[in-house]
Enzyme design. Structure first.
Site, PDB file in Angstrom:
ATOM      1  CG  ASP A   1      -5.745 -25.115  19.458  1.00  0.00           C
ATOM      2  OD1 ASP A   1      -5.356 -23.936  19.314  1.00  0.00           O
ATOM      3  OD2 ASP A   1      -6.594 -25.647  18.719  1.00  0.00           O
TER       4      ASP A   1
ATOM      5  CG  ASN B   1      -1.736 -20.599  23.973  1.00  0.00           C
ATOM      6  OD1 ASN B   1      -2.216 -21.372  24.792  1.00  0.00           O
ATOM      7  ND2 ASN B   1      -0.504 -20.724  23.499  1.00  0.00           N
ATOM      8  N   GLY B   2      -4.975 -18.150  22.101  1.00  0.00           N
ATOM      9  CA  GLY B   2      -5.575 -16.919  21.563  1.00  0.00           C
ATOM     10  C   GLY B   2      -6.968 -16.698  22.126  1.00  0.00           C
ATOM     11  NE  ARG B   3      -9.775 -21.132  20.238  1.00  0.00           N
ATOM     12  CZ  ARG B   3      -9.787 -22.447  20.072  1.00  0.00           C
ATOM     13  NH1 ARG B   3     -10.909 -23.115  20.244  1.00  0.00           N
ATOM     14  NH2 ARG B   3      -8.694 -23.088  19.731  1.00  0.00           N
TER      15      ARG B   3
ATOM     16  CD  GLU C   1       1.342 -27.055   8.532  1.00  0.00           C
ATOM     17  OE1 GLU C   1       1.564 -27.243   9.746  1.00  0.00           O
ATOM     18  OE2 GLU C   1       1.722 -27.846   7.651  1.00  0.00           O
ATOM     19  CG  ASN C   2       1.840 -22.423  14.278  1.00  0.00           C
ATOM     20  OD1 ASN C   2       2.232 -23.142  15.190  1.00  0.00           O
ATOM     21  ND2 ASN C   2       0.543 -22.322  13.991  1.00  0.00           N
TER      22      ASN C   2
HETATM   23  C1  FPP Z   1      -2.041 -22.603  19.885  1.00  0.00           C
HETATM   24  O1  FPP Z   1      -2.940 -21.652  20.393  1.00  0.00           O
HETATM   25  C2  FPP Z   1      -0.747 -22.419  20.453  1.00  0.00           C
HETATM   26  C3  FPP Z   1       0.393 -22.143  19.728  1.00  0.00           C
HETATM   27  C4  FPP Z   1       0.437 -22.030  18.278  1.00  0.00           C
HETATM   28  C5  FPP Z   1       1.666 -21.913  20.398  1.00  0.00           C
HETATM   29  C6  FPP Z   1       1.933 -22.757  21.586  1.00  0.00           C
HETATM   30  C7  FPP Z   1       2.954 -22.071  22.381  1.00  0.00           C
HETATM   31  C8  FPP Z   1       2.989 -21.989  23.721  1.00  0.00           C
HETATM   32  C9  FPP Z   1       2.089 -22.696  24.633  1.00  0.00           C
HETATM   33  C10 FPP Z   1       4.010 -21.153  24.373  1.00  0.00           C
HETATM   34  C11 FPP Z   1       5.419 -21.454  23.980  1.00  0.00           C
HETATM   35  C12 FPP Z   1       5.796 -22.851  24.227  1.00  0.00           C
HETATM   36  C13 FPP Z   1       6.988 -23.253  24.679  1.00  0.00           C
HETATM   37  C14 FPP Z   1       7.286 -24.682  24.804  1.00  0.00           C
HETATM   38  C15 FPP Z   1       8.035 -22.306  25.060  1.00  0.00           C
HETATM   39  P1  FPP Z   1      -3.615 -20.640  19.374  1.00  0.00           P
HETATM   40  O2  FPP Z   1      -2.826 -19.404  19.340  1.00  0.00           O
HETATM   41  O3  FPP Z   1      -3.801 -21.300  18.043  1.00  0.00           O
HETATM   42  O4  FPP Z   1      -5.008 -20.403  20.070  1.00  0.00           O
HETATM   43  P2  FPP Z   1      -6.384 -20.094  19.347  1.00  0.00           P
HETATM   44  O5  FPP Z   1      -6.731 -21.328  18.548  1.00  0.00           O
HETATM   45  O6  FPP Z   1      -7.310 -19.891  20.492  1.00  0.00           O
HETATM   46  O7  FPP Z   1      -6.200 -18.875  18.508  1.00  0.00           O
END
Ligand code: FPP
Length: 236
Positions: free
Chosen positions: A23, A25-27, A70-71
């Site tokens: 979790d 990535n977006g932040r 849910e994504n």
């Molecule tokens: C959550 O961060 C992350 C995800 C929903 C996707 C995870 C995917 C990857 C790490 C890349 C692809 C993976 C593979 C195995 C190829 P978020 O986007 O919810 O972050 P945030 O809470 O900060 O918005």
């Protein structure tokens, strides 16, 4: 330093199965003034690092929560990007998985993913089937409540006795041990419909580190913390 951290790990008390809710990535991207997609791409580096680290240390199974049921509620462009990234990853990673003796499996309703990805998953898991050093389980279109409901339906249909052991045989994870250690990055203190049945006695580790910053060092720290815990499984 990584070497010092690795030395601190007791190889006789390794978690057999580590599951990670990736979790933040977006932040991570937002902090840098970049679009969210940059965070997802940067997250791949961490995916590779944790797989390599688990293999080096001797962890037998790693589950990564890559896309939840849910994504699908996210914007179409982000979903499209995540699917493309997954497809690119599967294409590039086959060689690496073979060289490192890693078997790829998935948990989740793969039939709901784009056909191209279904074919890639089928191919990569089939080609890596005999690999025995480690199992990499990607949770894709995964939702734990849905999994449990489907397992109950399967068990009832089978007419077997309704027991914990029999129900487990209808879960995606039927061939895996339950996770010993569940890690969630980015400071969120939630389970988010992930492996609700399987984590009954898992040790939980929450870290504020955002997924793209989650390195081998961070994984070692989580394992060292896990090894300090006393696991009693409800006994004294
Ligand atoms: C959550 O961060 C992350 C995800 C929903 C996707 C995870 C995917 C990857 C790490 C890349 C692809 C993976 C593979 C195995 C190829 P978020 O986007 O919810 O972050 P945030 O809470 O900060 O918005």
């Amino acid at each position: 330093m990584l070497k010092d951290l690795i030395e601190k790990i007791d190889r006789n008390r390794l978690p057999q199965h580590i599951a990670i809710i990736m979790d933040g990535n977006g932040r991570w991207a937002k902090k840098r003034g970049l679009p969210r997609t940059f965070g997802h791409r940067a997250g791949i580096k961490s995916v590779r690092a944790v797989i390599e680290c688990c293999r080096e240390i001797g962890v037998k199974c790693l589950t990564l929560y890559a896309f939840s049921a849910e994504n699908w509620q996210r914007p179409r462009t982000e979903i499209f990007f995540l699917m493309s990234l997954l497809s690119e990853y599967l294409k590039k990673e086959l060689k690496e998985l073979q060289e490192n003796n890693i078997h790829l499996i998935t948990s989740g309703d793969v039939s709901g993913l784009p056909e191209k990805i279904q074919k890639q998953i089928e191919e990569v898991s089939c080609l890596t089937r005999a690999n025995s050093k480690m199992t990499l389980n990607l949770a894709l279109n995964y939702g734990s409540k849905q999994e449990i409901v489907n397992a109950i339906k399967g068990l009832v249909k089978s007419k077997k006795e309704i027991t914990e052991k029999n129900l487990s045989q209808f879960l995606y994870t039927k061939d895996l041990p339950d996770p010993d250690l569940l890690i969630r990055t980015s400071g969120e203190l939630r389970i988010s419909n992930f492996m609700l049945w399987q984590i009954a006695y898992s040790e939980l580790y929450f870290t504020p580190v955002l997924w793209p910053d989650f390195s081998k060092d961070e994984l070692c720290k989580a394992i060292i913390d896990y090894q300090k815990r006393e696991r009693r499984f409800g006994a004294l």
